[in-house]
Design a protein around this motif. Structure first.
Motif, PDB file in Angstrom:
ATOM      1  N   THR A 130       0.831  -1.202   0.000  1.00 27.19           N
ATOM      2  CA  THR A 130       0.000   0.000   0.000  1.00 27.19           C
ATOM      3  C   THR A 130       0.867   1.254   0.000  1.00 27.19           C
ATOM      4  O   THR A 130       0.627   2.196  -0.764  1.00 27.19           O
ATOM      5  N   GLU A 131       1.885   1.271   0.851  1.00 31.12           N
ATOM      6  CA  GLU A 131       2.780   2.435   0.908  1.00 31.12           C
ATOM      7  C   GLU A 131       3.703   2.490  -0.313  1.00 31.12           C
ATOM      8  O   GLU A 131       4.045   3.573  -0.782  1.00 31.12           O
ATOM      9  N   LEU A 132       4.091   1.342  -0.823  1.00 26.92           N
ATOM     10  CA  LEU A 132       4.937   1.305  -2.013  1.00 26.92           C
ATOM     11  C   LEU A 132       4.216   1.927  -3.200  1.00 26.92           C
ATOM     12  O   LEU A 132       4.815   2.670  -3.989  1.00 26.92           O
ATOM     13  N   ALA A 133       2.930   1.645  -3.332  1.00 30.99           N
ATOM     14  CA  ALA A 133       2.169   2.103  -4.500  1.00 30.99           C
ATOM     15  C   ALA A 133       1.575   3.487  -4.328  1.00 30.99           C
ATOM     16  O   ALA A 133       1.079   4.062  -5.296  1.00 30.99           O
ATOM     17  N   SER A 134       1.617   4.044  -3.125  1.00 36.26           N
ATOM     18  CA  SER A 134       0.988   5.343  -2.891  1.00 36.26           C
ATOM     19  C   SER A 134       1.562   6.418  -3.813  1.00 36.26           C
ATOM     20  O   SER A 134       2.781   6.550  -3.937  1.00 36.26           O
ATOM     21  N   PRO A 135       0.708   7.213  -4.437  1.00 34.74           N
ATOM     22  CA  PRO A 135       1.192   8.287  -5.308  1.00 34.74           C
ATOM     23  C   PRO A 135       1.594   9.537  -4.538  1.00 34.74           C
ATOM     24  O   PRO A 135       2.120  10.485  -5.132  1.00 34.74           O
ATOM     25  N   GLU A 136       1.366   9.559  -3.221  1.00 32.16           N
ATOM     26  CA  GLU A 136       1.684  10.743  -2.427  1.00 32.16           C
ATOM     27  C   GLU A 136       3.195  10.942  -2.334  1.00 32.16           C
ATOM     28  O   GLU A 136       3.945   9.988  -2.131  1.00 32.16           O
ATOM     29  N   PRO A 137       3.665  12.178  -2.474  1.00 36.18           N
ATOM     30  CA  PRO A 137       5.106  12.436  -2.340  1.00 36.18           C
ATOM     31  C   PRO A 137       5.546  12.310  -0.890  1.00 36.18           C
ATOM     32  O   PRO A 137       4.718  12.319   0.029  1.00 36.18           O
ATOM     33  N   VAL A 138       6.842  12.173  -0.664  1.00 34.43           N
ATOM     34  CA  VAL A 138       7.408  12.188   0.683  1.00 34.43           C
ATOM     35  C   VAL A 138       8.360  13.374   0.787  1.00 34.43           C
ATOM     36  O   VAL A 138       8.881  13.855  -0.223  1.00 34.43           O
ATOM     37  N   MET A 139       8.584  13.849   2.002  1.00 32.44           N
ATOM     38  CA  MET A 139       9.395  15.048   2.204  1.00 32.44           C
ATOM     39  C   MET A 139      10.829  14.689   2.578  1.00 32.44           C
ATOM     40  O   MET A 139      11.064  13.798   3.391  1.00 32.44           O
ATOM     41  N   ARG A 140      11.765  15.406   1.977  1.00 35.62           N
ATOM     42  CA  ARG A 140      13.170  15.251   2.300  1.00 35.62           C
ATOM     43  C   ARG A 140      13.800  16.635   2.463  1.00 35.62           C
ATOM     44  O   ARG A 140      13.482  17.558   1.704  1.00 35.62           O
ATOM     45  N   PRO A 141      14.727  16.781   3.432  1.00 33.74           N
ATOM     46  CA  PRO A 141      15.392  18.075   3.601  1.00 33.74           C
ATOM     47  C   PRO A 141      16.397  18.331   2.484  1.00 33.74           C
ATOM     48  O   PRO A 141      16.809  17.404   1.767  1.00 33.74           O
ATOM     49  N   ARG A 142      16.794  19.570   2.339  1.00 34.98           N
ATOM     50  CA  ARG A 142      17.782  19.934   1.334  1.00 34.98           C
ATOM     51  C   ARG A 142      19.071  19.158   1.587  1.00 34.98           C
ATOM     52  O   ARG A 142      19.518  18.999   2.710  1.00 34.98           O
ATOM     53  N   GLY A 143      19.647  18.646   0.524  1.00 33.85           N
ATOM     54  CA  GLY A 143      20.863  17.849   0.631  1.00 33.85           C
ATOM     55  C   GLY A 143      20.615  16.369   0.818  1.00 33.85           C
ATOM     56  O   GLY A 143      21.569  15.575   0.803  1.00 33.85           O
ATOM     57  N   ARG A 144      19.356  15.960   0.981  1.00 33.44           N
ATOM     58  CA  ARG A 144      19.024  14.542   1.189  1.00 33.44           C
ATOM     59  C   ARG A 144      18.157  13.984   0.058  1.00 33.44           C
ATOM     60  O   ARG A 144      17.576  12.919   0.221  1.00 33.44           O
ATOM     61  N   VAL A 145      18.115  14.691  -1.052  1.00 31.94           N
ATOM     62  CA  VAL A 145      17.342  14.217  -2.205  1.00 31.94           C
ATOM     63  C   VAL A 145      18.300  13.530  -3.177  1.00 31.94           C
ATOM     64  O   VAL A 145      19.268  14.144  -3.626  1.00 31.94           O
ATOM     65  N   PRO A 146      18.068  12.266  -3.514  1.00 35.02           N
ATOM     66  CA  PRO A 146      18.949  11.571  -4.453  1.00 35.02           C
ATOM     67  C   PRO A 146      19.005  12.270  -5.810  1.00 35.02           C
ATOM     68  O   PRO A 146      18.023  12.872  -6.261  1.00 35.02           O
ATOM     69  N   LEU A 147      20.159  12.198  -6.434  1.00 36.59           N
ATOM     70  CA  LEU A 147      20.327  12.782  -7.769  1.00 36.59           C
ATOM     71  C   LEU A 147      19.907  11.742  -8.806  1.00 36.59           C
ATOM     72  O   LEU A 147      20.708  10.919  -9.232  1.00 36.59           O
TER      73      LEU A 147
END
Length: 267
Positions: free
Chosen positions: A191-208
């Motif tokens: 259910t969580e894998l398929a969720s279309p909702e975005p998740v929040m990450r702080p600056r510098g922790r977003v994968p390139l």
């Protein structure tokens, strides 16, 4: 792993830049406390050793959840003890598995199982994942092709759940579940894998990753702390309600009646 509390700032605090990340499966690991503090608030015991990996144990001591970032490949390990006819089971989730997806499974460990038959494929179909069923192999792939979930069964009866996510550059994670993992837990994960909702990450922790979409948002530390604390409060309230219900539940079976012993019959 030392316990850390959610912290915020008082008056005069400054907003900090965060990012809403989609698809969530490629958002990176995130803050481990999202899962661990919910378990703690649900009455789980912290069995971690000083400066060692995080280890949480269920109140009835039947399940352990561990997170080890120190050993390669690292990540999450969840073990369930054998009970009656149900054998022991385990799940292994890579270190870059988003903690929100991990929490789908670990949160479900704290809740009573639904009376409805679980269906791990249902949440995937609801989000228009592509499914393929061939013999003993069942496969589902996200619409953008970055995430998947497979169930494989060999001719000798061996079976395994295998899932994960990967972008075109090879960045991602993988997870596996033993075949006797309770299905309601697999469904909670999917259910969580398929969720279309975005998740929040702080600056510098977003994968390139070229396949990640982001939206910048400004968040005050007190806001972030309040959102996180609300989740903990919900866990505590649910735990209190369950424990209260157990204490007040009426006895459903009468105690066996033992007749009074009569005077000894003379012979």
């Amino acid at each position: 792993m030392k316990k850390k509390q959610w912290q915020g700032r008082g008056p005069g605090e400054h907003a900090e830049q965060h990012y809403l990340v989609q698809p969530r499966a490629l958002a990176g690991g995130g803050d481990v406390r999202h899962a661990s503090e919910f378990l703690r608030a649900s009455g789980w015991r912290d069995k971690s050793k000083k400066d060692g990996p995080l280890t949480m144990e269920s109140p009835d001591r039947t399940v352990r959840v561990a997170y080890d970032p120190y050993l390669l490949p690292g990540g999450w390990t969840i073990h369930g003890r054998a009970e009656g006819a149900n054998g022991a089971w385990s799940a292994h989730l890579g270190q870059q598995t988003p903690v929100e997806i991990v929490a789908g499974l670990t949160d479900a460990l704290t809740r009573p199982q639904s009376a409805h038959a679980p269906n791990a494929w249902g949440p995937l179909k609801e989000q228009n994942w592509h499914t393929l069923f061939e013999g003993g192999h069942y496969m589902a792939t996200s619409p953008d092709g970055t995430a998947w979930m497979h169930y494989r069964q060999s001719v000798d009866g061996e079976a395994m759940w295998w899932t994960g996510a990967k972008d075109t550059q090879g960045y991602g994670w993988a997870a596996s579940f033993t075949p006797n993992t309770p299905m309601h837990l697999v469904q909670a994960f999917s259910t969580e894998l398929a969720s279309p909702e975005p998740v929040m990450r702080p600056r510098g922790r977003v994968p390139l990753s070229p396949q990640i979409r982001t939206r910048s948002v400004s968040v005050r530390p007190s806001q972030l702390g309040a959102w996180q604390q609300a989740r903990i409060t919900d866990a505590r309230a649910a735990t209190w309600a369950r424990n209260s219900n157990r204490r007040t539940r009426p006895r459903t079976t009468a105690r066996p009646h033992t007749p009074a012993v009569s005077a000894r019959t003379r012979r």
